[in-house]
Design an enzyme around this catalytic site. Structure first.
Site, PDB file in Angstrom:
ATOM      1  N   HIS A 241       0.816  -1.226   0.000  1.00 50.76           N
ATOM      2  CA  HIS A 241       0.000   0.000   0.000  1.00 50.76           C
ATOM      3  C   HIS A 241       0.855   1.284   0.000  1.00 50.76           C
ATOM      4  O   HIS A 241       0.765   2.128  -0.882  1.00 50.76           O
ATOM      5  CB  HIS A 241      -0.866   0.058   1.257  1.00 50.76           C
ATOM      6  CG  HIS A 241      -1.712  -1.137   1.525  1.00 50.76           C
ATOM      7  ND1 HIS A 241      -2.905  -1.354   0.894  1.00 50.76           N
ATOM      8  CD2 HIS A 241      -1.546  -2.177   2.386  1.00 50.76           C
ATOM      9  CE1 HIS A 241      -3.451  -2.475   1.354  1.00 50.76           C
ATOM     10  NE2 HIS A 241      -2.645  -2.995   2.253  1.00 50.76           N
TER      11      HIS A 241
HETATM   12  C1  BDR Z   1      -2.826   0.649   5.537  1.00 58.49           C
HETATM   13  O1  BDR Z   1      -2.971   0.138   6.854  1.00 58.49           O
HETATM   14  C2  BDR Z   1      -1.746  -0.368   7.332  1.00 58.49           C
HETATM   15  O2  BDR Z   1      -1.946  -1.645   7.825  1.00 58.49           O
HETATM   16  C3  BDR Z   1      -0.771  -0.320   6.189  1.00 58.49           C
HETATM   17  O3  BDR Z   1       0.517   0.038   6.645  1.00 58.49           O
HETATM   18  C4  BDR Z   1      -1.339   0.729   5.255  1.00 58.49           C
HETATM   19  O4  BDR Z   1      -0.878   2.018   5.593  1.00 58.49           O
HETATM   20  C5  BDR Z   1      -3.612  -0.228   4.582  1.00 58.49           C
HETATM   21  O5  BDR Z   1      -4.960  -0.251   4.929  1.00 58.49           O
END
Ligand code: BDR
Ligand code: CA
Length: 311
Positions: A241
């Protein structure tokens, strides 16, 4: 001239890869890293941020601890995804570089005020608590921030922490609401795009084949991070992400989105933290974000491997 950024983060394996990508990219000048509570509590996110800077060979980087709790809610964490440390996977040494004594929020305010107006971009990889707190304490900085590139939200991909909400927005929806109403230009990287940035065996192998401490650590980080999403979604790999935020600044042509209105649900228990994105333009609410929906995944992973090789 490199673009000046502050990275606000809750590492997190994917945050770690984002920080490494930024530190490997000459197009960017990282003014500092501010940690926030999110994936794991603040004591771990600030520690993890320092571990990653040292892994990148940047013990000189300024790392600050910001807010330990969301604006008005109890902290929700995600050890079920990231492991107990937040950075499970590789064994990284305890950092020796110091944590700065200044509060992360004060660093953000001071830096935005000190730099020429319109030259500081905030890259946010976690809940928006630090940014919203800075905007509440120093409303004058809103006009001076060049842009906020944030990982958060979901629309067609719905939610990952609840059926309708993405984790970063859900943890502190009031903070996200403040940011979305601030008038600052926002680029949003929701799950709609990050779920197209999936690791595969070949992509992880490309990191491992770099044969460097960074390549090995990133392969181990992504190996660990994969497990949860592969089981959950039955996909080939896991979405990286947060590196989408940094990749967008380095190579915006990899991404496609629409300028639309995005509102944050802050009252309903059922849909708390939902990013209500007017993708089809069915309201007359004005656009407040570039909502990104697609990326060139091969180009994204090629960029990552090429840049990580430089560290
Ligand atoms: C986001 O939530 C976290 O778990 C990850 O680092 C990312 O920023 C994804 O939903
Ligand atoms: Ca994150």
């Amino acid at each position: 001239m490199p673009r000046k950024i502050i990275i606000d983060t809750d590492p997190g394996q994917d945050d770690a890869v984002a920080i490494l990508l930024a530190l490997a990219s000459p197009e960017l000048e990282v003014l500092g890293v501010t940690a926030v509570a999110g994936n794991v509590p603040l004591a771990l996110t600030e520690l993890n941020a320092r571990k990653i800077c040292e892994l990148a060979g940047r013990p000189d980087m300024l790392v600050f601890a910001g807010c330990a709790e969301p604006l008005s809610r109890k902290l929700v964490t995600a050890e079920h995804v990231h492991g107990r440390t937040g950075l499970d996977g590789p064994v990284l040494p305890a950092p020796t570089m110091p944590l700065q004594s200044q509060h992360g929020v004060d660093f953000i305010i001071e830096t935005v005020r000190k730099q020429p107006s319109g030259t500081v971009t905030l890259c946010t990889l976690g809940p928006l608590t630090n940014i919203a707190t800075a905007l509440q304490r120093a409303p004058d900085i809103a006009d001076k921030i060049q842009e906020i590139i944030l990982m958060g939200g979901a629309y067609f991909e719905v939610g990952n922490i609840t059926p309708t909400a993405e984790f970063n927005i859900y943890v502190d929806p009031e903070a996200a609401d403040i940011v979305m109403k601030s008038g600052i230009p926002v680029v949003m990287m929701p799950l709609d795009v990050t779920h197209k940035a999936l690791t595969t065996r070949a992509r992880i192998d490309a990191f491992r084949k770099l044969g460097t401490p960074v390549g090995t650590a990133v392969a181990n980080l992504t190996d660990f991070f994969e497990r949860f999403d592969m089981e959950k979604y039955g996909s080939d790999g896991a979405p990286l992400h947060d590196p989408c935020v940094i990749a967008y600044l380095v190579k915006p042509e990899l991404f496609k989105g629409r300028n639309i209105n995005v509102e944050i649900e802050i009252t309903s228990d059922l849909t708390l933290g939902m990013t209500v994105a007017d993708w089809w333009g069915v309201t007359d609410r004005s656009a407040n974000a570039l909502f990104v929906g697609d990326l060139d995944a091969d180009g994204f992973y090629a960029l990552l491997a090429e840049r990580l090789a430089r560290l």
